[in-house]
Design an enzyme around this catalytic site. Structure first.
Site, PDB file in Angstrom:
ATOM      1  N   ARG A  10      -6.357  17.804   8.088  1.00 21.56           N
ATOM      2  CA  ARG A  10      -5.275  18.637   8.623  1.00 21.56           C
ATOM      3  C   ARG A  10      -3.885  18.071   8.347  1.00 21.56           C
ATOM      4  NH1 ARG A  10      -6.969  19.564  14.730  1.00 21.56           N
ATOM      5  NH2 ARG A  10      -8.296  17.759  14.339  1.00 21.56           N
ATOM      6  N   TYR A  70      25.010  -6.347 -17.543  1.00 17.91           N
ATOM      7  CA  TYR A  70      23.894  -5.766 -18.294  1.00 17.91           C
ATOM      8  C   TYR A  70      24.340  -5.368 -19.693  1.00 17.91           C
ATOM      9  CZ  TYR A  70      19.892  -2.592 -19.097  1.00 17.91           C
ATOM     10  OH  TYR A  70      18.773  -1.982 -19.599  1.00 17.91           O
ATOM     11  N   ARG A 119      22.715  -3.900  -1.978  1.00 16.95           N
ATOM     12  CA  ARG A 119      21.396  -3.706  -2.557  1.00 16.95           C
ATOM     13  C   ARG A 119      20.535  -4.967  -2.400  1.00 16.95           C
ATOM     14  NH1 ARG A 119      22.623  -1.515  -8.430  1.00 16.95           N
ATOM     15  NH2 ARG A 119      20.355  -1.823  -8.592  1.00 16.95           N
ATOM     16  N   ALA A 138     -11.360   4.267  12.170  1.00 17.02           N
ATOM     17  CA  ALA A 138     -10.318   4.672  11.210  1.00 17.02           C
ATOM     18  C   ALA A 138     -10.923   5.163   9.906  1.00 17.02           C
ATOM     19  CB  ALA A 138      -9.371   3.503  10.950  1.00 17.02           C
ATOM     20  N   ALA A 139     -12.061   5.853  10.002  1.00 20.23           N
ATOM     21  CA  ALA A 139     -12.766   6.257   8.788  1.00 20.23           C
ATOM     22  C   ALA A 139     -12.443   7.677   8.342  1.00 20.23           C
ATOM     23  CB  ALA A 139     -14.279   6.127   8.992  1.00 20.23           C
ATOM     24  N   GLN A 145     -17.984   2.655   6.797  1.00 20.08           N
ATOM     25  CA  GLN A 145     -18.858   3.767   7.165  1.00 20.08           C
ATOM     26  C   GLN A 145     -18.960   4.674   5.937  1.00 20.08           C
ATOM     27  OE1 GLN A 145     -17.307   6.510  10.061  1.00 20.08           O
ATOM     28  NE2 GLN A 145     -19.332   7.263  10.660  1.00 20.08           N
TER      29      GLN A 145
END
Length: 459
Positions: free
Chosen positions: A16, A387, A333, A10-11, A73
């Site tokens: 692309r 609020y 929410r 997975a390095a 790597q």
């Protein structure tokens, strides 16, 4: 635990993909590709799992977490060089090592185990997983002898015109005798079009050394699809979505139209639940049995109990009980909790609130930072004013309270059990249990005053 090891490559940067996000972190059905691979590998019997990281090492390692050991790597010099990063840990160890890529999110643990079992059963030095593709461009080709044995693997960029016609391809998934793998890796050269150290060259070196190497073709070619660009990402998404939907339907879930239903790989749904078209279910979502979800509903990271109904609504990171009705056009929410038999109706928004059993807000209501007891009625147009422009405050409403239409509950405020708030009231002080609160001006009518305003349009 057996002497089996897994190395996931997975390095790569994934140029692309045309993205700031590293390739293996792109998601397929709501989960990063590298997580798909790691999770499948973890279901097999491995004593150690390694992920070779390079570009975006920190982000990829964070995604992998404690489920594998990440090896860096520093230079991307090819797949053989990537596997060598595990040399200090695995060289000289007896056992079997499987190597696969972090950008093949569709591979299953069953296929991984079958390849290893074939290699070990035939006492082979290595086994290669292959597949047949109608369009093999870009893949390494499997070249066989006249008797059908594996002769060599040739990379697409190094293949001749005749070799390019071969449609059996290398999937990039291998099972090796671990000792032979690391003994041979040091012999791999980089005399090729890319100047890289190719892992398939290990196969060729083993064959040249008269070691037994087998090639096993998978009938499930979609499992081997690698993702290198957005087109392939979309193809992987389609395959994965189909797999998820088929699995759920086999388990007793009804999908009215699977083609327009998007469900994450982490979702769990109980039997006899019906999912209607246009529904998206994301993240770690759990839905009980006998529910009706949709149409056109979006659920993300929620727990929904059994026999609940969610119609044309959005639910995020919340807990929903049994026999709850939500929608149409509701928005639940994050950090909300809706208890059993509650009803949240059309155009109601609930944010970070707890709604007690059998309580209802049927329409046009905002409940933010509120705690409602059981059997509470919230009238149409009612809001909790939570609020003040700087701080958030809580509203508490006791069991059996009745809040009339178009009421404003200015937090912090408490409405006692059984209290009654008259329609149109703006409540700024707490209301005791069983009290009636009225907070509105007395109506005054001024006869003929409208004529002085002169607002009418002459015919």
């Amino acid at each position: 635990m057996s002497n089996r090891y897994a190395i996931i490559l997975a390095a790569g940067k994934g140029t692309r993909m045309k993205s700031k996000l590293y390739k293996v972190l792109h998601q397929v059905c709501g989960k990063p590709m590298i997580r798909h691979v790691v999770d499948e590998v973890r279901q097999a019997d491995f004593s150690s799992i390694y992920v070779v990281v390079g570009y975006g090492a920190e982000a990829v390692s964070s995604c992998v977490g404690d489920d594998a050991v990440c090896l860096l790597q520093k230079e991307q010099l090819g797949t053989a060089h990537a596997v060598l990063q595990a040399s200090d840990r695995l060289a000289g160890q007896a056992g079997t090592t499987i190597v696969l890529c972090g950008d093949t999110p569709l591979v299953t643990h069953e296929t991984i185990e079958q390849l290893i079992d074939a290699q070990e059963r035939e006492h082979a030095a290595a086994a290669v997983l292959t597949a047949k593709l109608n369009n093999p461009a870009g893949y390494g080709r499997i070249i066989r002898t006249a008797s059908g044995d594996l002769e060599r693997i040739v990379e697409d960029k190094d293949a001749t015109g005749e070799e390019k016609k071969v449609n059996e391809v290398n999937t990039g998934i291998y099972s090796f005798d671990n000792k032979l793998l690391f003994e041979t890796l040091h012999k791999v050269g980089n005399e090729n079009a890319q100047g890289e150290y190719y892992l398939p060259d290990v196969i060729q070196l083993l064959i040249q050394a008269s070691k037994k190497v087998i090639a096993r073709m998978t009938p499930h070619f979609e499992e081997t699809v690698g993702v290198n660009d957005r087109i392939q990402l979309a193809a992987a998404e389609k395959y994965m979505r189909d797999r998820i939907n088929r699995r759920l339907m086999a388990q007793g879930v009804t999908l009215i139209d699977p083609e327009t239903t998007y469900i994450s790989a982490e979702t769990v749904i109980g039997q006899d639940t019906v999912i209607y078209p246009g529904t998206i279910i994301e993240g770690h979502t759990e839905i009980g049995s006998g529910c009706k979800i949709g149409p056109r509903t979006h659920v993300k990271n929620c727990r929904i109990g059994s026999e609940s109904l969610v119609d044309q609504s959005v639910l995020e990171e919340s807990w929903i009980g049994d026999w709850v009705e939500i929608g149409p056009f509701s928005h639940i929410r994050p950090l909300s909790k809706i208890h059993n038999q509650a009803h949240i109706g059309n155009f109601v928004e609930v944010k970070k609130s707890e709604i007690g059993e059998r309580s209802k807000a049927s329409h046009l209501t905002y409940l933010g930072d509120a705690v409602l007891g059981n059997d509470v009625n919230m009238g149409c147009g009612t809001i909790t004013v939570n609020y003040d422009g700087k701080n958030k405050f809580a509203t508490r409403i006791g069991n059996g309270a009745f809040i009339g239409c178009n009421a404003n509950l200015v937090a912090p405020v408490t409405i006692g059990d059984g209290a009654f708030v008259a329609a149109g009231s703006t409540i700024t002080e707490s209301v005791n249990a069983d009290a009636l609160a009225i907070a509105r001006s007395r109506q005054t009518n001024k006869e003929n005053y409208a004529l002085k305003l002169n607002y009418r349009v002459n015919p």
